[in-house]
Design an enzyme around this catalytic site. Structure first.
Site, PDB file in Angstrom:
ATOM      1  N   HIS A 179     -14.694  25.618  18.005  1.00  0.00           N
ATOM      2  CA  HIS A 179     -15.765  25.817  17.037  1.00  0.00           C
ATOM      3  C   HIS A 179     -15.312  26.695  16.142  1.00  0.00           C
ATOM      4  N   ALA A 228     -12.463  -9.143  -3.960  1.00  0.00           N
ATOM      5  CA  ALA A 228     -11.872  -8.618  -2.694  1.00  0.00           C
ATOM      6  C   ALA A 228     -12.558  -9.271  -1.585  1.00  0.00           C
ATOM      7  N   ILE A 229     -12.393 -10.533  -1.328  1.00  0.00           N
ATOM      8  CA  ILE A 229     -13.099 -11.215  -0.225  1.00  0.00           C
ATOM      9  C   ILE A 229     -12.276 -11.526   0.744  1.00  0.00           C
ATOM     10  N   ALA A 272     -18.132  -7.128  -0.124  1.00  0.00           N
ATOM     11  CA  ALA A 272     -18.403  -5.957   0.336  1.00  0.00           C
ATOM     12  C   ALA A 272     -17.697  -5.374   1.585  1.00  0.00           C
ATOM     13  N   ALA A 328      -2.433  -1.546   8.828  1.00  0.00           N
ATOM     14  CA  ALA A 328      -1.017  -1.332   8.926  1.00  0.00           C
ATOM     15  C   ALA A 328      -0.402  -0.865  10.378  1.00  0.00           C
ATOM     16  N   GLY A 340      13.786 -14.017   1.543  1.00  0.00           N
ATOM     17  CA  GLY A 340      14.550 -14.793   2.774  1.00  0.00           C
ATOM     18  C   GLY A 340      13.873 -16.253   3.071  1.00  0.00           C
ATOM     19  N   ASP A 351       0.300  -8.967   9.240  1.00  0.00           N
ATOM     20  CA  ASP A 351      -0.552  -9.793   8.784  1.00  0.00           C
ATOM     21  C   ASP A 351      -0.436 -10.949   8.844  1.00  0.00           C
TER      22      ASP A 351
HETATM   23  P1  FAD Z   1       3.110  -6.251   4.156  1.00  0.00           P
HETATM   24  O1  FAD Z   1       2.813  -4.784   4.039  1.00  0.00           O
HETATM   25  O2  FAD Z   1       2.386  -7.189   3.261  1.00  0.00           O
HETATM   26  O3  FAD Z   1       4.851  -6.506   3.860  1.00  0.00           O
HETATM   27  C1  FAD Z   1       5.348  -7.716   3.966  1.00  0.00           C
HETATM   28  C2  FAD Z   1       6.418  -7.456   2.718  1.00  0.00           C
HETATM   29  O4  FAD Z   1       7.061  -8.866   3.065  1.00  0.00           O
HETATM   30  C3  FAD Z   1       6.196  -7.655   1.566  1.00  0.00           C
HETATM   31  O5  FAD Z   1       6.868  -6.354   0.948  1.00  0.00           O
HETATM   32  C4  FAD Z   1       6.604  -8.778   0.969  1.00  0.00           C
HETATM   33  O6  FAD Z   1       7.284  -8.632  -0.433  1.00  0.00           O
HETATM   34  C5  FAD Z   1       7.802  -8.832   1.884  1.00  0.00           C
HETATM   35  N1  FAD Z   1       8.075 -10.739   2.023  1.00  0.00           N
HETATM   36  C6  FAD Z   1       6.955 -11.659   1.996  1.00  0.00           C
HETATM   37  N2  FAD Z   1       7.866 -12.988   2.001  1.00  0.00           N
HETATM   38  C7  FAD Z   1       9.163 -12.452   2.005  1.00  0.00           C
HETATM   39  C8  FAD Z   1      10.439 -13.188   2.010  1.00  0.00           C
HETATM   40  N3  FAD Z   1      10.430 -14.502   2.131  1.00  0.00           N
HETATM   41  N4  FAD Z   1      11.481 -12.448   1.965  1.00  0.00           N
HETATM   42  C9  FAD Z   1      11.519 -11.240   1.891  1.00  0.00           C
HETATM   43  N5  FAD Z   1      10.565 -10.376   1.813  1.00  0.00           N
HETATM   44  C10 FAD Z   1       9.221 -11.117   1.913  1.00  0.00           C
HETATM   45  N6  FAD Z   1      -4.174  -1.009   6.227  1.00  0.00           N
HETATM   46  C11 FAD Z   1      -4.540   0.102   6.729  1.00  0.00           C
HETATM   47  O7  FAD Z   1      -4.234   0.228   8.083  1.00  0.00           O
HETATM   48  N7  FAD Z   1      -4.987   1.175   6.377  1.00  0.00           N
HETATM   49  C12 FAD Z   1      -5.424   1.315   5.100  1.00  0.00           C
HETATM   50  O8  FAD Z   1      -5.829   2.262   4.709  1.00  0.00           O
HETATM   51  C13 FAD Z   1      -5.089   0.009   4.107  1.00  0.00           C
HETATM   52  N8  FAD Z   1      -5.545   0.046   3.118  1.00  0.00           N
HETATM   53  C14 FAD Z   1      -5.150  -1.091   2.185  1.00  0.00           C
HETATM   54  C15 FAD Z   1      -5.608  -1.142   0.873  1.00  0.00           C
HETATM   55  C16 FAD Z   1      -5.401  -2.175   0.030  1.00  0.00           C
HETATM   56  C17 FAD Z   1      -5.796  -2.087  -1.406  1.00  0.00           C
HETATM   57  C18 FAD Z   1      -4.759  -3.306   0.708  1.00  0.00           C
HETATM   58  C19 FAD Z   1      -4.570  -4.561  -0.035  1.00  0.00           C
HETATM   59  C20 FAD Z   1      -4.368  -3.232   2.109  1.00  0.00           C
HETATM   60  C21 FAD Z   1      -4.685  -2.362   3.008  1.00  0.00           C
HETATM   61  N9  FAD Z   1      -4.318  -2.261   4.230  1.00  0.00           N
HETATM   62  C22 FAD Z   1      -4.708  -0.794   4.798  1.00  0.00           C
HETATM   63  C23 FAD Z   1      -3.952  -3.264   4.850  1.00  0.00           C
HETATM   64  C24 FAD Z   1      -2.180  -3.168   5.115  1.00  0.00           C
HETATM   65  O9  FAD Z   1      -1.704  -3.015   3.788  1.00  0.00           O
HETATM   66  C25 FAD Z   1      -1.702  -4.187   5.745  1.00  0.00           C
HETATM   67  O10 FAD Z   1      -2.294  -4.534   7.092  1.00  0.00           O
HETATM   68  C26 FAD Z   1      -0.076  -3.955   6.200  1.00  0.00           C
HETATM   69  O11 FAD Z   1       0.692  -3.618   4.963  1.00  0.00           O
HETATM   70  C27 FAD Z   1       0.566  -5.364   6.892  1.00  0.00           C
HETATM   71  O12 FAD Z   1       1.795  -4.957   7.022  1.00  0.00           O
HETATM   72  P2  FAD Z   1       2.748  -6.034   7.016  1.00  0.00           P
HETATM   73  O13 FAD Z   1       4.117  -5.509   7.364  1.00  0.00           O
HETATM   74  O14 FAD Z   1       2.125  -7.107   8.094  1.00  0.00           O
HETATM   75  O15 FAD Z   1       2.825  -6.877   5.619  1.00  0.00           O
HETATM   76  P1  NAI Z   2     -12.526  -7.905   4.112  1.00  0.00           P
HETATM   77  O1  NAI Z   2     -12.415  -8.932   5.084  1.00  0.00           O
HETATM   78  O2  NAI Z   2     -12.890  -6.475   4.694  1.00  0.00           O
HETATM   79  O3  NAI Z   2     -14.010  -7.938   3.337  1.00  0.00           O
HETATM   80  C1  NAI Z   2     -14.138  -9.095   2.565  1.00  0.00           C
HETATM   81  C2  NAI Z   2     -15.798  -9.113   2.084  1.00  0.00           C
HETATM   82  O4  NAI Z   2     -15.738 -10.397   1.290  1.00  0.00           O
HETATM   83  C3  NAI Z   2     -16.487  -9.542   3.686  1.00  0.00           C
HETATM   84  O5  NAI Z   2     -17.691  -8.753   3.547  1.00  0.00           O
HETATM   85  C4  NAI Z   2     -17.111 -10.983   3.314  1.00  0.00           C
HETATM   86  O6  NAI Z   2     -18.208 -11.577   3.858  1.00  0.00           O
HETATM   87  C5  NAI Z   2     -17.224 -11.234   1.769  1.00  0.00           C
HETATM   88  N1  NAI Z   2     -16.792 -12.358   1.069  1.00  0.00           N
HETATM   89  C6  NAI Z   2     -16.226 -13.331   1.629  1.00  0.00           C
HETATM   90  N2  NAI Z   2     -16.052 -14.478   0.599  1.00  0.00           N
HETATM   91  C7  NAI Z   2     -17.098 -14.035  -0.350  1.00  0.00           C
HETATM   92  C8  NAI Z   2     -17.750 -14.806  -1.596  1.00  0.00           C
HETATM   93  N3  NAI Z   2     -17.127 -15.968  -1.784  1.00  0.00           N
HETATM   94  N4  NAI Z   2     -18.286 -13.879  -2.170  1.00  0.00           N
HETATM   95  C9  NAI Z   2     -18.838 -12.793  -1.880  1.00  0.00           C
HETATM   96  N5  NAI Z   2     -18.460 -12.238  -0.878  1.00  0.00           N
HETATM   97  C10 NAI Z   2     -17.265 -12.774   0.118  1.00  0.00           C
HETATM   98  O7  NAI Z   2     -11.470  -8.137   3.089  1.00  0.00           O
HETATM   99  P2  NAI Z   2     -10.892  -6.962   1.677  1.00  0.00           P
HETATM  100  O8  NAI Z   2     -11.848  -6.050   1.648  1.00  0.00           O
HETATM  101  O9  NAI Z   2     -10.534  -7.905   0.886  1.00  0.00           O
HETATM  102  O10 NAI Z   2      -9.631  -6.465   2.685  1.00  0.00           O
HETATM  103  C11 NAI Z   2      -8.573  -7.352   3.025  1.00  0.00           C
HETATM  104  C12 NAI Z   2      -7.867  -6.700   4.267  1.00  0.00           C
HETATM  105  O11 NAI Z   2      -7.326  -5.570   3.885  1.00  0.00           O
HETATM  106  C13 NAI Z   2      -9.001  -6.365   5.341  1.00  0.00           C
HETATM  107  O12 NAI Z   2      -8.814  -7.398   6.494  1.00  0.00           O
HETATM  108  C14 NAI Z   2      -8.590  -5.118   5.678  1.00  0.00           C
HETATM  109  O13 NAI Z   2      -8.261  -4.862   7.110  1.00  0.00           O
HETATM  110  C15 NAI Z   2      -7.399  -4.490   4.942  1.00  0.00           C
HETATM  111  N6  NAI Z   2      -7.824  -3.265   4.489  1.00  0.00           N
HETATM  112  C16 NAI Z   2      -7.695  -2.064   5.129  1.00  0.00           C
HETATM  113  C17 NAI Z   2      -8.319  -0.939   4.737  1.00  0.00           C
HETATM  114  C18 NAI Z   2      -8.510   0.228   5.566  1.00  0.00           C
HETATM  115  O14 NAI Z   2      -7.886   0.051   6.756  1.00  0.00           O
HETATM  116  N7  NAI Z   2      -9.028   1.400   5.148  1.00  0.00           N
HETATM  117  C19 NAI Z   2      -8.507  -0.695   3.375  1.00  0.00           C
HETATM  118  C20 NAI Z   2      -8.308  -1.840   2.459  1.00  0.00           C
HETATM  119  C21 NAI Z   2      -7.924  -3.248   2.992  1.00  0.00           C
END
Ligand code: FAD
Ligand code: NAI
Length: 466
Positions: A445, A271-272, A182, A321, A115, A313
């Site tokens: 319990h 993963a920063i 981390a 999510a 979009g 996000d």
């Molecule tokens: P997204 O899920 O990123 O969805 C956005 C969608 O928009 C995408 O499908 C993209 O293709 C689409 N899009 C973008 N631009 C356009 C456009 N112009 N037109 C049409 N479509 C478009 N969060 C948790 O709460 N629990 C977890 O355990 C967790 N684990 C995670 C693990 C990993 C490895 C990662 C990367 C993230 C994790 N997260 C987790 C974070 C979570 O995935 C996000 O916070 C969440 O998906 C955000 O939802 P959203 O709808 O804002 O965006």
């Molecule tokens: P994060 O923000 O959780 O962690 C990034 C880490 O990288 C921080 O500790 C930061 O200090 C470090 N960092 C930043 N720059 C750096 C550098 N140049 N060198 C070394 N370390 C550096 O981000 P992450 O793990 O990438 O996850 C992204 C997002 O996805 C998070 O905001 C999280 O909310 C979401 N997520 C949520 C999950 C869950 O709810 N279980 C699982 C995975 C992702």
């Protein structure tokens, strides 16, 4: 030109929940998604595939390590990584189909393609064949999510230098995986590959893991992961990485400055953090701009442009999510004139490692910075009978309560299955419960949830089981 009440850009937890709620409330809604499947980052390459691998790798480690043997279960497991990946992909496919079904059920049109906002109420969608569909809507909701933040000098190729998507689909177990960052992704995916046999080194710029998490809880988690074999290099920065066909060479330096050293890995996970995905959306056509990270400001989900909303996000708050889902429902309810609202103070967060770390509300560091007088009630899982018989005694439950009113201000859990237990405190805190309210509530319990009650009792030093 197709006309809608609301057009939602993005089919992730923000977008699809907004679409479903719009359908439920009788709006004519379209959800625009460019991927081949709905569900966004969360279902396709985030929450769900990572949890699938965390679950499978946890069982594999229990079977290969001492855990099964000590229970009197003798097996000789063999890793079938291709099957582990296949069951993950099958589960993901089932979930994304489920979202497609829910959109159909709620009479939402899925417009396939990317979009672009052309002007107030105008969106053009371009599909994979280059075909264009023009949409008109009273309201546009931007829910386009986020993407991995790049690290200069460490270029992601998803061959040797991976982002989270690459690290969820490797076809072999790394010998040495270096994780940069981390944070949540680094610890969860680092755990997956360590359990499957990789040596894992986590490099973190700061002098602690998971900034923002309660420091005591973070230290406990780091200790537990360290004992499992993850090596942490805190206060360290990666300045450069060069990859070849069979490995990566990284240059590291102390974050505070100092001499460089080299580190070899066969795979690197960057993963920063993640950054909002807002470029190329046509924001300028409705007079919108972002901050330098690409983030859209919002006031109760409204952007500065009339009729344009932002959730998930792409906008401020934790990138989670369930936060996107809450904002989705509140945003659509506001569009139809209801009083939708998100309580940002009570969005829980979980790190799905073993032990897990689950939190809601304020950390001790935040309370200290505010100068708020608080009491602490703690209870270790070593004293919880269910955790003991299951041999899962790492961690604790910690309850922070206001020193005068006893209102619960924050809860930090490190331990077994705490992701499933933090919801009890989310409900309690939504009702402004006191620690005494939990202390007086009967818990079954033997369950790990008794540790949560004992921690609440201990706010007044009255735990009965330590
Ligand atoms: P997204 O899920 O990123 O969805 C956005 C969608 O928009 C995408 O499908 C993209 O293709 C689409 N899009 C973008 N631009 C356009 C456009 N112009 N037109 C049409 N479509 C478009 N969060 C948790 O709460 N629990 C977890 O355990 C967790 N684990 C995670 C693990 C990993 C490895 C990662 C990367 C993230 C994790 N997260 C987790 C974070 C979570 O995935 C996000 O916070 C969440 O998906 C955000 O939802 P959203 O709808 O804002 O965006
Ligand atoms: P994060 O923000 O959780 O962690 C990034 C880490 O990288 C921080 O500790 C930061 O200090 C470090 N960092 C930043 N720059 C750096 C550098 N140049 N060198 C070394 N370390 C550096 O981000 P992450 O793990 O990438 O996850 C992204 C997002 O996805 C998070 O905001 C999280 O909310 C979401 N997520 C949520 C999950 C869950 O709810 N279980 C699982 C995975 C992702």
């Amino acid at each position: 030109m197709s006309r809608y009440d609301v057009v939602i850009l993005g089919g992730g937890p923000g977008g699809y929940n907004a679409a479903i709620r719009a359908g439920q409330l009788g709006l004519k809604a379209a959800c625009v998604e460019g991927r081949d499947t709905l569900g966004g980052t969360c279902l396709n390459v985030g929450c769900m595939p990572s949890k699938a691998l965390l679950h499978a790798s946890e069982l594999y480690e229990a079977a290969t390590g001492k855990a099964f043997a000590e229970l009197g279960i003798e097996v000789q497991p063999r890793l079938n990584l291709a099957q582990m990946m296949k069951q993950k992909d099958d589960s993901v496919a089932g979930l994304t189909k489920g979202v497609e079904f829910l959109l159909r059920k709620n009479k939402v049109d899925w417009i396939k393609g990317w979009g672009h906002i052309d002007g107030p109420g105008l969106v053009t969608v371009t599909d994979s064949a280059g075909g264009k569909t023009r949409l008109q809507a009273k309201d546009i909701v931007i829910a386009t999510g986020s993407e991995p933040t790049p690290l200069p000098g460490v270029e992601i190729d998803n061959l040797r230098i991976l982002d989270s998507t690459g690290a969820l689909s490797l076809s072999e177990v790394p010998k040495h995986l270096v994780v940069i960052g981390a944070g949540v992704i680094g610890l969860e995916l680092g755990s997956v590959w360590r359990r499957l046999g990789a040596e894992v080194t986590v490099i973190e710029y700061l002098d602690r893991i998971c900034p923002g998490v309660d420091a005591e809880a973070g230290k406990t988690l780091q200790r537990a992961l360290g004992k499992q074999g993850i090596a942490f290099r805190l206060g360290t920065k990666v300045t450069r990485a060069s990859s070849s066909a069979d490995g990566v060479q990284l240059s590291l330096e102390p974050a505070a400055g100092g001499s460089a050293e080299l580190l070899e890995a066969d795979y690197v996970l960057v993963a920063i953090g993640r950054r909002p995905y807002t470029s190329g959306l046509g924001l300028e056509n409705v007079g919108l701009s972002t901050d330098p990270r690409g983030m859209l400001a919002n006031r109760q989900h409204r952007t500065e442009a009339p009729g344009v909303w932002a959730i998930g996000d792409v906008t401020s708050g934790p990138m989670l999510a369930h936060k996107a889902e809450d904002e989705a429902m509140a945003c659509i309810e506001q569009i139809v004139g209801k009083a939708g609202e998100v309580n940002y103070a009570l969005i829980p967060s979980v790190i799905y490692t073993r032990p897990e770390l689950a939190s809601v509300g304020q950390t001790e560091e935040q309370l200290k910075a505010e100068g708020r007088a608080y009491k602490v009630g703690k209870f270790p899982f070593t004293a919880n009978s269910r955790a003991k018989i299951n041999h899962e005694t790492e961690g604790f439950a910690k309850v922070l309560a206001d020193a005068q009113t006893d209102e619960i201000l924050g809860v930090h859990l490190v331990g077994p299955s705490v992701s499933e237990m933090i919801g009890e405190y989310c409900v309690a805190m939504e009702f402004s419960a006191s620690a005494e309210d939990i202390a007086l509530t009967c818990h079954p319990h033997p369950t790990r949830s008794e540790a949560l009650r004992q921690a609440a009792m201990n706010v007044e030093g009255m735990a009965t089981q330590i």
